[in-house]
Enzyme design. Sequence first.
Site, short mmCIF file in Angstrom:
data_model
loop_
_atom_site.label_atom_id
_atom_site.label_comp_id
_atom_site.label_asym_id
_atom_site.label_seq_id
_atom_site.Cartn_x
_atom_site.Cartn_y
_atom_site.Cartn_z
N ASP A 3 -12.09 22.36 3.88
CA ASP A 3 -13.02 22.97 3.03
C ASP A 3 -13.70 22.07 2.40
OD1 ASP A 3 -10.73 22.13 1.65
OD2 ASP A 3 -10.86 23.64 0.09
N GLU A 7 -7.79 22.70 0.00
CA GLU A 7 -7.45 21.87 -1.07
C GLU A 7 -8.54 21.74 -2.29
OE1 GLU A 7 -7.82 17.64 -2.66
OE2 GLU A 7 -9.66 18.78 -2.00
#
Length: 440
Positions: free
Chosen positions: A98, A162
């Site tokens: 991400d 994350e």
Amino acid sequence: MGVEGVKALQLDDDAFIALLRKLIGEAKHLQNNPPELIPREDLAARHVLEVLMPLSTEYGGPLVVKHVIYTEGRGNVIVEYPGTEVGKIVSFVGCHMDVVTANPDDWEFDPFSLSIDGDKLRGRGTTDCLGHVALVTDLMRQLAEKKPKLKSTVVAVFIANEENSSVVDIGVDGLVKDGLLDSLKNGPLFWIDTADKQPCIGTGGMISWKLTAYGKLFHSGLPHKAINPLELCMEAMKEIQTRFYSDFPAHPSEERYGFATPSTMKPTQWSYPGGGVNQIPGQCTICGDCRSVFFYVFSNVVKKLKSYVDDINANIEKLGVRGPVSKYTLPEEGLRGRLTMEFDEMMMSGVACNLDSPGFHALSKATEEVVGVVKPYSITGSLPLIRELQDEGFDVQTAGYGLMSTYHARNEYCLLSDMRQGFQVMANIISRLEECRLEE
């Protein structure tokens, strides 16, 4: 191929760039800022799997590949190159799929497609962290194709989620909870998600706070009849910071860990309910964060901050004022200004890497050999998740090969030359741990 062959491995520029181009091409859909933007990390995972699955045991290759999904479209990928010695392991974790948000209108180039300018590889995620995803993928591909005989099992873990902590148990936290990474406790775990090619050996704890001042709304032409919450908040902020820096000064051990800054407590946002310019508002709020080096117990820091506010409220007549009619009490009306301080429920603790670990020595020696110099550093920025890994018994070491100057920034880029060195460092680490060359 033997150990020396692993050490001599070089990044395949063409394969690396081809994969990175696909990953950056998905970055628009990998932005993590819920509820508006929820990433679909499997868009990135599919490109990693396209490279590595043909080399998996399922197709006659050596790699053991697992695609672990806790939420639809948001998978993790665990890749294992088996060694010959049971329990001997080295892992590269933290390469997340991400990214933080990017507004194309603010960039000088398209953040959601890879562009190349000389040594610069440009686009959202090149430094944090899609560049590392492509880097570690190429490492695992080359191990699988060249099939070196290693005693150590080499594991790569590509993770979801994350960049945001409001959703839990779908990324590395979920993998740990389910015991899928337990074997990694038998060797050093390298978290590949920092920058500047040097070992990052410490991070700070962080908690966000909100300081609200309540006064009395009144016409600005009659300030003696008001309690100005703006002035109250500013003076209180000054007093709180003064006490904080007295109670939490630079710690003597910060120099050893190379911290760039000591613990800090500072405002970052300001708000008030609105109104005319000729109107003193009834309340206002300052928001900010507190970042503490790991030498201080963070729960004690929070207790101290609360005690400052309680003391100021109890002795508000003694707080500094701003001008001849500035005050925080109206005795004739029975009114007192007051402060409240609230803290975010999510508190991130700092991390101190184990400087006596074989993993740290391997990382340091590899960095020195490949980069030419080793200068471990620490930051009071916070890396989510790794303290939890450390608390679970993992020997976490951290490094990264993007650029700190473009981390989460507009016009993000990394350098191909840095990524080449990052690849060599990781190959060197595998070789050193294989040979147990862990000289001090």
